[in-house]
Design a protein around this motif. Sequence first.
Motif, PDB file in Angstrom:
ATOM      1  N   THR A  39       0.891  -1.122   0.045  1.00 39.65           N
ATOM      2  CA  THR A  39       0.159  -0.221   0.074  1.00 39.65           C
ATOM      3  C   THR A  39       0.894   1.256  -0.068  1.00 39.65           C
ATOM      4  OG1 THR A  39      -0.078   0.079   2.463  1.00 39.65           O
ATOM      5  CG2 THR A  39      -1.946  -1.100   1.181  1.00 39.65           C
ATOM      6  N   GLN A  40       2.184   1.132  -0.005  1.00 36.81           N
ATOM      7  CA  GLN A  40       3.188   2.222   0.202  1.00 36.81           C
ATOM      8  C   GLN A  40       3.891   2.348  -0.873  1.00 36.81           C
ATOM      9  OE1 GLN A  40       5.091   2.901   3.913  1.00 36.81           O
ATOM     10  NE2 GLN A  40       5.676   4.974   3.365  1.00 36.81           N
ATOM     11  N   PRO A  41       3.599   3.046  -2.107  1.00 34.75           N
ATOM     12  CA  PRO A  41       4.491   3.191  -3.008  1.00 34.75           C
ATOM     13  C   PRO A  41       5.988   4.075  -2.681  1.00 34.75           C
ATOM     14  CG  PRO A  41       3.065   4.539  -3.348  1.00 34.75           C
ATOM     15  CD  PRO A  41       2.684   3.906  -2.304  1.00 34.75           C
ATOM     16  N   PRO A  42       6.865   3.872  -3.633  1.00 35.17           N
ATOM     17  CA  PRO A  42       8.058   4.875  -3.255  1.00 35.17           C
ATOM     18  C   PRO A  42       7.715   6.276  -3.333  1.00 35.17           C
ATOM     19  CG  PRO A  42       8.827   3.195  -5.066  1.00 35.17           C
ATOM     20  CD  PRO A  42       7.179   2.960  -4.653  1.00 35.17           C
ATOM     21  N   VAL A  43       8.558   7.128  -2.473  1.00 33.40           N
ATOM     22  CA  VAL A  43       8.237   8.586  -2.437  1.00 33.40           C
ATOM     23  C   VAL A  43       9.134   9.203  -3.579  1.00 33.40           C
ATOM     24  CG1 VAL A  43       8.136  10.507  -0.994  1.00 33.40           C
ATOM     25  CG2 VAL A  43       7.617   8.401  -0.105  1.00 33.40           C
ATOM     26  N   VAL A  44       8.474  10.131  -4.349  1.00 30.23           N
ATOM     27  CA  VAL A  44       9.703  11.052  -5.219  1.00 30.23           C
ATOM     28  C   VAL A  44       9.570  12.341  -5.083  1.00 30.23           C
ATOM     29  CG1 VAL A  44       9.724  11.313  -7.703  1.00 30.23           C
ATOM     30  CG2 VAL A  44       8.772   9.105  -7.309  1.00 30.23           C
ATOM     31  N   PHE A  45      10.748  12.828  -4.691  1.00 22.40           N
ATOM     32  CA  PHE A  45      10.879  14.291  -4.336  1.00 22.40           C
ATOM     33  C   PHE A  45      11.461  14.935  -5.609  1.00 22.40           C
ATOM     34  CE2 PHE A  45      11.471  11.746  -0.366  1.00 22.40           C
ATOM     35  CZ  PHE A  45      10.680  12.223   0.330  1.00 22.40           C
ATOM     36  N   ARG A  46      10.858  16.067  -6.079  1.00 27.06           N
ATOM     37  CA  ARG A  46      11.324  16.872  -7.253  1.00 27.06           C
ATOM     38  C   ARG A  46      12.357  17.985  -6.490  1.00 27.06           C
ATOM     39  NH1 ARG A  46       9.732  21.580  -9.889  1.00 27.06           N
ATOM     40  NH2 ARG A  46      10.282  21.580 -12.066  1.00 27.06           N
ATOM     41  N   LEU A  47      13.519  17.855  -7.032  1.00 22.87           N
ATOM     42  CA  LEU A  47      14.701  18.747  -6.543  1.00 22.87           C
ATOM     43  C   LEU A  47      14.646  19.795  -7.295  1.00 22.87           C
ATOM     44  CD1 LEU A  47      17.291  16.104  -5.725  1.00 22.87           C
ATOM     45  CD2 LEU A  47      15.501  17.169  -4.240  1.00 22.87           C
ATOM     46  N   GLY A  48      14.340  19.850  -8.597  1.00 26.23           N
ATOM     47  CA  GLY A  48      14.574  21.171  -9.487  1.00 26.23           C
ATOM     48  C   GLY A  48      14.455  20.674 -11.022  1.00 26.23           C
ATOM     49  N   THR A  49      14.246  21.696 -11.771  1.00 24.02           N
ATOM     50  CA  THR A  49      14.546  21.730 -12.972  1.00 24.02           C
ATOM     51  C   THR A  49      15.829  21.381 -13.478  1.00 24.02           C
ATOM     52  OG1 THR A  49      14.396  23.948 -13.685  1.00 24.02           O
ATOM     53  CG2 THR A  49      12.206  22.887 -13.474  1.00 24.02           C
ATOM     54  N   GLY A  50      16.015  20.883 -14.771  1.00 26.80           N
ATOM     55  CA  GLY A  50      17.325  20.685 -15.247  1.00 26.80           C
ATOM     56  C   GLY A  50      17.271  20.412 -16.983  1.00 26.80           C
ATOM     57  N   THR A  51      18.248  20.093 -17.532  1.00 26.69           N
ATOM     58  CA  THR A  51      18.291  19.634 -18.993  1.00 26.69           C
ATOM     59  C   THR A  51      18.788  18.057 -18.876  1.00 26.69           C
ATOM     60  OG1 THR A  51      20.547  20.487 -18.869  1.00 26.69           O
ATOM     61  CG2 THR A  51      18.821  22.199 -19.577  1.00 26.69           C
ATOM     62  N   VAL A  52      18.063  17.793 -19.969  1.00 27.47           N
ATOM     63  CA  VAL A  52      18.640  16.093 -20.153  1.00 27.47           C
ATOM     64  C   VAL A  52      20.156  16.296 -20.719  1.00 27.47           C
ATOM     65  CG1 VAL A  52      18.376  14.084 -21.433  1.00 27.47           C
ATOM     66  CG2 VAL A  52      16.417  15.630 -20.893  1.00 27.47           C
ATOM     67  N   PRO A  53      21.076  15.485 -20.017  1.00 26.56           N
ATOM     68  CA  PRO A  53      22.477  15.723 -20.651  1.00 26.56           C
ATOM     69  C   PRO A  53      22.477  14.778 -21.944  1.00 26.56           C
ATOM     70  CG  PRO A  53      22.248  13.533 -19.164  1.00 26.56           C
ATOM     71  CD  PRO A  53      20.736  14.574 -19.087  1.00 26.56           C
ATOM     72  N   ALA A  54      23.469  15.482 -22.660  1.00 27.68           N
ATOM     73  CA  ALA A  54      23.906  14.879 -24.252  1.00 27.68           C
ATOM     74  C   ALA A  54      24.015  13.265 -24.066  1.00 27.68           C
ATOM     75  CB  ALA A  54      24.823  15.492 -24.682  1.00 27.68           C
ATOM     76  N   PRO A  55      23.585  12.507 -24.803  1.00 26.83           N
ATOM     77  CA  PRO A  55      23.996  11.158 -24.931  1.00 26.83           C
ATOM     78  C   PRO A  55      25.564  10.931 -25.209  1.00 26.83           C
ATOM     79  CG  PRO A  55      22.789  11.645 -26.876  1.00 26.83           C
ATOM     80  CD  PRO A  55      22.889  12.814 -26.164  1.00 26.83           C
ATOM     81  N   ARG A  56      25.884  10.035 -24.459  1.00 28.42           N
ATOM     82  CA  ARG A  56      27.313   9.570 -24.762  1.00 28.42           C
ATOM     83  C   ARG A  56      27.292   8.652 -26.052  1.00 28.42           C
ATOM     84  NH1 ARG A  56      31.612   8.947 -21.142  1.00 28.42           N
ATOM     85  NH2 ARG A  56      30.333   9.482 -19.447  1.00 28.42           N
ATOM     86  N   VAL A  57      28.145   8.935 -26.978  1.00 24.60           N
ATOM     87  CA  VAL A  57      28.140   7.701 -28.118  1.00 24.60           C
ATOM     88  C   VAL A  57      29.129   7.017 -27.755  1.00 24.60           C
ATOM     89  CG1 VAL A  57      29.097   7.931 -30.438  1.00 24.60           C
ATOM     90  CG2 VAL A  57      28.116  10.167 -29.627  1.00 24.60           C
ATOM     91  N   VAL A  58      28.390   5.661 -27.937  1.00 25.54           N
ATOM     92  CA  VAL A  58      29.245   4.242 -27.574  1.00 25.54           C
ATOM     93  C   VAL A  58      29.060   3.299 -28.574  1.00 25.54           C
ATOM     94  CG1 VAL A  58      28.363   4.539 -25.035  1.00 25.54           C
ATOM     95  CG2 VAL A  58      26.828   3.517 -26.839  1.00 25.54           C
ATOM     96  N   THR A  59      30.152   2.313 -28.583  1.00 22.62           N
ATOM     97  CA  THR A  59      30.140   1.405 -29.527  1.00 22.62           C
ATOM     98  C   THR A  59      29.528   0.310 -29.105  1.00 22.62           C
ATOM     99  OG1 THR A  59      32.107   0.505 -28.280  1.00 22.62           O
ATOM    100  CG2 THR A  59      32.655   2.223 -30.087  1.00 22.62           C
ATOM    101  N   GLY A  60      29.269  -0.940 -30.014  1.00 20.21           N
ATOM    102  CA  GLY A  60      28.548  -1.916 -29.680  1.00 20.21           C
ATOM    103  C   GLY A  60      29.250  -2.784 -28.444  1.00 20.21           C
TER     104      GLY A  60
END
Length: 159
Positions: A39-60
Amino acid sequence: QDIYGGPTTLGLAVGDSIRIAGIMGIFSGEQEIVRFSTTQPPVVFRLGTGTVPAPRVVTGAEIKARTYEGQLVQAVDDSLRALPSGTSLNGAYNLRFLDPAGVAADSFTVRIEAQSSTSPSVVPRTFWQLRRYDITGVLGVFGTGAQLKPRSAADVVPK
């Protein structure tokens, strides 16, 4: 923790910084935060806004080694080698890709999640074998194998 993407009903936006309180668990080799109780889900706290980091280019090879597990990564100019595999009652499936180096041992899985009413257009539903794609997503694991998990249709770009 940054939200890289995906549906949310918590009023959060992609890129928001959050803190989650819950119990650590494991599902098919991947860590997750689970409910405190039925009956008790995890609790989510919003700390603030931000930007999505650029993806890291990776190999297989880096995908298979899970070098950047849990991070936003991008596999560039990879060719689709195997059409959907895996059994699923909900419409989710796996695709096998090979990076431009062409090393068969470094082929990797891209997990296409099922569409739903909360996530109607996750990724394109049509793929062409041997076509090349740039794929961005969160690097995760299922069992012992790495999976690149696109967040939306914009994460899968045919070349």
